[in-house]
Every structure is written in structure tokens, then in C-alpha cells.
Scaffold this active site. Structure first.
Site, PDB file in Angstrom:
ATOM      1  N   ASN A   1      -6.442  -6.905  -7.107  1.00 10.80           N
ATOM      2  CA  ASN A   1      -6.168  -6.103  -5.915  1.00 10.80           C
ATOM      3  C   ASN A   1      -5.757  -4.709  -6.391  1.00 10.80           C
ATOM      4  O   ASN A   1      -4.640  -4.519  -6.870  1.00 10.80           O
ATOM      5  CB  ASN A   1      -5.043  -6.766  -5.100  1.00 10.80           C
ATOM      6  CG  ASN A   1      -4.657  -5.945  -3.882  1.00 10.80           C
ATOM      7  OD1 ASN A   1      -5.303  -4.937  -3.578  1.00 10.80           O
ATOM      8  ND2 ASN A   1      -3.609  -6.362  -3.194  1.00 10.80           N
ATOM      9  N   TRP A   2      -6.683  -3.776  -6.270  1.00 12.76           N
ATOM     10  CA  TRP A   2      -6.413  -2.427  -6.782  1.00 12.76           C
ATOM     11  C   TRP A   2      -5.474  -1.645  -5.874  1.00 12.76           C
ATOM     12  O   TRP A   2      -5.057  -0.534  -6.227  1.00 12.76           O
ATOM     13  CB  TRP A   2      -7.734  -1.651  -6.935  1.00 12.76           C
ATOM     14  CG  TRP A   2      -8.636  -2.180  -8.006  1.00 12.76           C
ATOM     15  CD1 TRP A   2      -8.381  -3.221  -8.868  1.00 12.76           C
ATOM     16  CD2 TRP A   2      -9.938  -1.699  -8.352  1.00 12.76           C
ATOM     17  NE1 TRP A   2      -9.443  -3.416  -9.717  1.00 12.76           N
ATOM     18  CE2 TRP A   2     -10.417  -2.490  -9.422  1.00 12.76           C
ATOM     19  CE3 TRP A   2     -10.750  -0.676  -7.860  1.00 12.76           C
ATOM     20  CZ2 TRP A   2     -11.667  -2.281 -10.003  1.00 12.76           C
ATOM     21  CZ3 TRP A   2     -11.994  -0.474  -8.432  1.00 12.76           C
ATOM     22  CH2 TRP A   2     -12.450  -1.266  -9.501  1.00 12.76           C
ATOM     23  N   LYS A   3      -5.186  -2.154  -4.700  1.00 15.32           N
ATOM     24  CA  LYS A   3      -4.308  -1.469  -3.734  1.00 15.32           C
ATOM     25  C   LYS A   3      -4.786  -0.020  -3.541  1.00 15.32           C
ATOM     26  O   LYS A   3      -5.987   0.215  -3.552  1.00 15.32           O
ATOM     27  CB  LYS A   3      -2.850  -1.576  -4.181  1.00 15.32           C
ATOM     28  CG  LYS A   3      -2.459  -3.035  -4.435  1.00 15.32           C
ATOM     29  CD  LYS A   3      -0.999  -3.258  -4.627  1.00 15.32           C
ATOM     30  CE  LYS A   3      -0.730  -4.740  -4.835  1.00 15.32           C
ATOM     31  NZ  LYS A   3       0.681  -5.052  -4.979  1.00 15.32           N
TER      32      LYS A   3
ATOM     33  N   HIS B   1      -1.750  -9.586   3.439  1.00 14.91           N
ATOM     34  CA  HIS B   1      -0.973  -9.176   2.264  1.00 14.91           C
ATOM     35  C   HIS B   1       0.412  -8.702   2.733  1.00 14.91           C
ATOM     36  O   HIS B   1       0.534  -8.065   3.785  1.00 14.91           O
ATOM     37  CB  HIS B   1      -1.696  -8.056   1.507  1.00 14.91           C
ATOM     38  CG  HIS B   1      -1.091  -7.825   0.155  1.00 14.91           C
ATOM     39  ND1 HIS B   1       0.077  -7.107  -0.007  1.00 14.91           N
ATOM     40  CD2 HIS B   1      -1.457  -8.249  -1.077  1.00 14.91           C
ATOM     41  CE1 HIS B   1       0.392  -7.092  -1.301  1.00 14.91           C
ATOM     42  NE2 HIS B   1      -0.523  -7.774  -1.971  1.00 14.91           N
TER      43      HIS B   1
ATOM     44  N   GLU C   1       2.197  -6.322   1.854  1.00 19.19           N
ATOM     45  CA  GLU C   1       2.304  -4.872   2.087  1.00 19.19           C
ATOM     46  C   GLU C   1       1.760  -4.510   3.477  1.00 19.19           C
ATOM     47  O   GLU C   1       2.287  -3.618   4.144  1.00 19.19           O
ATOM     48  CB  GLU C   1       1.580  -4.107   0.968  1.00 19.19           C
ATOM     49  CG  GLU C   1       2.390  -4.173  -0.319  1.00 19.19           C
ATOM     50  CD  GLU C   1       1.580  -4.089  -1.603  1.00 19.19           C
ATOM     51  OE1 GLU C   1       0.394  -3.710  -1.563  1.00 19.19           O
ATOM     52  OE2 GLU C   1       2.145  -4.440  -2.661  1.00 19.19           O
TER      53      GLU C   1
ATOM     54  N   GLU D   1       2.161 -15.191  -2.795  1.00 15.11           N
ATOM     55  CA  GLU D   1       2.725 -14.020  -3.469  1.00 15.11           C
ATOM     56  C   GLU D   1       4.164 -13.818  -2.999  1.00 15.11           C
ATOM     57  O   GLU D   1       4.381 -13.182  -1.946  1.00 15.11           O
ATOM     58  CB  GLU D   1       1.913 -12.767  -3.123  1.00 15.11           C
ATOM     59  CG  GLU D   1       0.458 -12.842  -3.521  1.00 15.11           C
ATOM     60  CD  GLU D   1      -0.154 -11.450  -3.645  1.00 15.11           C
ATOM     61  OE1 GLU D   1      -0.589 -11.124  -4.755  1.00 15.11           O
ATOM     62  OE2 GLU D   1      -0.162 -10.689  -2.677  1.00 15.11           O
TER      63      GLU D   1
ATOM     64  N   GLY E   1       4.966  -6.350  -8.085  1.00 16.10           N
ATOM     65  CA  GLY E   1       5.202  -5.031  -8.675  1.00 16.10           C
ATOM     66  C   GLY E   1       6.581  -4.863  -9.285  1.00 16.10           C
ATOM     67  O   GLY E   1       7.005  -3.745  -9.554  1.00 16.10           O
TER      68      GLY E   1
ATOM     69  N   SER F   1       3.266  -9.906 -10.279  1.00 12.58           N
ATOM     70  CA  SER F   1       3.494  -9.580 -11.685  1.00 12.58           C
ATOM     71  C   SER F   1       2.775 -10.520 -12.663  1.00 12.58           C
ATOM     72  O   SER F   1       3.329 -10.871 -13.698  1.00 12.58           O
ATOM     73  CB  SER F   1       5.001  -9.528 -11.976  1.00 12.58           C
ATOM     74  OG  SER F   1       5.617  -8.528 -11.179  1.00 12.58           O
TER      75      SER F   1
ATOM     76  N   GLY G   1      -2.227  -7.449  -9.175  1.00 18.43           N
ATOM     77  CA  GLY G   1      -2.110  -6.049  -8.779  1.00 18.43           C
ATOM     78  C   GLY G   1      -2.181  -5.150 -10.003  1.00 18.43           C
ATOM     79  O   GLY G   1      -3.248  -4.923 -10.574  1.00 18.43           O
ATOM     80  N   GLY G   2      -1.020  -4.672 -10.440  1.00 15.41           N
ATOM     81  CA  GLY G   2      -0.934  -3.697 -11.526  1.00 15.41           C
ATOM     82  C   GLY G   2      -1.817  -3.999 -12.732  1.00 15.41           C
ATOM     83  O   GLY G   2      -2.551  -3.113 -13.208  1.00 15.41           O
TER      84      GLY G   2
HETATM   85  P1  13P Z   1       1.465  -7.010  -8.946  1.00 12.65           P
HETATM   86  O1  13P Z   1       0.561  -7.849  -9.824  1.00 12.65           O
HETATM   87  O2  13P Z   1       1.392  -5.561  -9.257  1.00 12.65           O
HETATM   88  O3  13P Z   1       2.841  -7.562  -8.912  1.00 12.65           O
HETATM   89  O4  13P Z   1       0.875  -7.141  -7.440  1.00 12.65           O
HETATM   90  C1  13P Z   1       0.645  -8.396  -6.910  1.00 12.65           C
HETATM   91  C2  13P Z   1      -0.075  -8.242  -5.632  1.00 12.65           C
HETATM   92  O5  13P Z   1       0.491  -7.807  -4.643  1.00 12.65           O
HETATM   93  C3  13P Z   1      -1.504  -8.603  -5.588  1.00 12.65           C
HETATM   94  O6  13P Z   1      -1.973  -8.649  -4.284  1.00 12.65           O
END
Ligand code: 13P
Length: 263
Positions: A13-15, A106, A108, A178, A184, A222, A243-244
């Protein structure tokens, strides 16, 4: 019962990242890694979820990659079809652009953009009715976990999903657990805690649908190459939503390798 016969999914997920040039570099690096040491579709489904305006260019850049890397939208409108809804992208428009996968719910979206249960249910219905596959995200906040409510919150989110999925649509669903406090933050749920929640989710799904034992349940929060092997060893953790670490091709590839089944 474990879901360990399930083909894992590892989705980046590149956000709201990265800039175009970096996205293209990331794709080239990922393609190279997959070419040098392929991961087959029987071993692991691999996907990336870029920003909406990059969906088609990323899809184009990935078109001759074998095995295929799935291109996933990060969100979909609660409005269906086409119409006067400025700024929105519907499930039908995604499908029309051959985008077949979408994240829904998600944290977010839920926390920052006001995606409440009503909106999320509409998004799920629209996506499934347009024959998209969805990766449905669930997870509790730190406050909820500390209050001992984690399981209840997550199972309620599964019930929200169940309220709108038709029996024949369950095979188009992947779940991503999640925990919000792990996103993050560098704090991962321990493999034991994650497995315990995944087992609860599977138990809940099994009561709702005959697909319960076949539904992939991904962990997100993470995930890094350093913790992926341990998470992948848990019977009910069938992949990762990353994510990251998905913004670096090598890290992302290593995570996919950690989850890939050995043939
Ligand atoms: P991180 O891997 O950066 O913690 O993000 C997880 C995430 O929200 C994937 O959708």
C-alpha cells in the site's frame, strides 16, 4: 483449524507516495527482482496499490511481468456508476480501466476521511457488484486494545462486512487485520497476538460463510523483512499489507519471499 493451505497475498500500500519518477524506479527494481528470482502465483499473490492517478501507468509498466503483479486501488467511491460526483472514482470506472482490486476500510480512511460504517458498506457493495475483489481492512486502536475491546471491535467490523456480502461474493474477499497502533509506528503486533486475532477472525468468518477456511487474512502494521518470516510462520496469517517497507523494492520483495509458499 488453520488456513495454511491458502495462497498468501503480499500487497504494497503505497498510500500518498511516491513521486512519479520514484514510482517508476520502484517498479523497475521490483520487476528486476521478480525476473531474477520469480515468485509464482501459486506461491504468493503480489500486488501494489499506487495513488489513483498512477493506477494506469503502473499497470502499463507491469503489463508484461510474469507472474502478474496485481494493481490495487486504495479506495473506491460510495457512489456507484457514473454521474455528477466531483472528485470521485466509482467501482465501475475502476473496472472499466481493468483495475480489478481495491482496498476498502483502511483505518486512515476511517479515521482521517470519515469513512463510517454506512459509507464502508456502500463501498463494499459497489465494489463487489462491479466484480472487483476487495481487501477489507479491520483493526482496533491502542485505546480499544488497552480497554480489552480489540476482539469485539474487529469482529464487529467483520459483521459490518457480512451484512452486505452476498454468499457468492465471499470468494472475492481478502481480509487485512491492521491494528492501528502498529501502522507506521515500527511497533508490530507480536506473532502470537496477531495469530490469536487472525484465528478469531477466521472463526468468525467460518460461522458466516463456507469460504471462511479459504479466505486469506493478511496482517498489516510495520511489516518488514526482519519480522516477516515469523509472521509468515503463523497458520492464520496468509500474507501482509505493507506500507512503508513497500516503497523499497528489495524490502517488499523480501517480504513476499518470506510469505511465498515453497513449491
Ligand atoms: P506500515 O507498514 O507503514 O506500518 O503501514 C501499514 C498499512 O497501513 C498498510 O495498509
Amino acid at each position: 483449524m488453520s488456513g495454511s493451505n491458502i495462497i498468501p497475498w503480499v500487497v504494497g500500500n503505497w498510500k500518498m507516495n511516491p513521486m512519479q519518477a520514484d514510482a517508476q524506479q520502484l517498479i523497475q527494481d521490483l520487476k528486476q527482482l521478480l525476473q531474477d528470482a520469480p515468485i509464482t502465483e501459486q506461491q504468493c499473490h503480489i500486488g501494489v496499490a499506487p495513488i489513483s492517478i498512477a493506477l494506469l501507468s503502473v499497470k502499463q509498466s507491469l503489463q508484461n511481468v510474469s507472474p502478474a503483479v496485481k494493481v490495487v486501488a486504495q479506495d473506491v467511491s460510495q457512489m456507484a456508476g457514473t454521474g455528477a460526483y466531483t472528485g470521485e472514482v466509482s467501482a465501475e470506472l475502476l473496472k472499466d480501466s481493468q483495475i480489478d482490486y481495491v482496498l476498502v476500510g483502511h483505518s486512515e480512511r476511517r479515521e482521517i476521511f470519515g469513512d463510517d460504517v454506512t459509507k464502508i458498506k456502500a463501498k463494499i457493495s459497489n465494489a463487489l457488484n462491479a466484480h472487483l475483489h476487495i481487501i477489507y481492512c479491520v483493526g482496533e486502536s491502542l485505546e480499544q486494545r488497552e480497554a480489552g475491546q480489540a476482539e469485539q471491535i474487529v469482529l464487529q467490523q467483520i459483521c459490518d462486512l457480512a451484512a452486505v456480502v452476498k454468499p457468492e461474493q465471499w470468494h472475492n474477499i481478502v481480509i487485512a487485520y491492521e491494528p492501528i497502533w502498529a501502522i507506521g509506528t515500527g511497533k508490530t503486533a507480536s506473532p502470537q497476538d496477531a495469530q490469536a486475532m487472525h484465528a478469531k477472525i477466521r472463526e468468525g468468518l467460518t460461522q458466516i460463510t463456507t469460504e471462511g477456511q479459504r479466505t486469506a487474512i493478511l496482517y498489516g502494521g510495520s511489516v518488514k523483512p526482519e519480522n516477516a518470516v515469523e509472521l509468515a510462520a503463523c497458520p492464520d496469517i496468509n500474507g501482509a499489507l505493507v506500507g512503508g517497507a513497500s516503497l523499497n523494492a528489495e524490502s517488499f520483495y523480501k517480504i513476499a519471499q518470506a510469505f511465498a509458499k515453497t513449491e
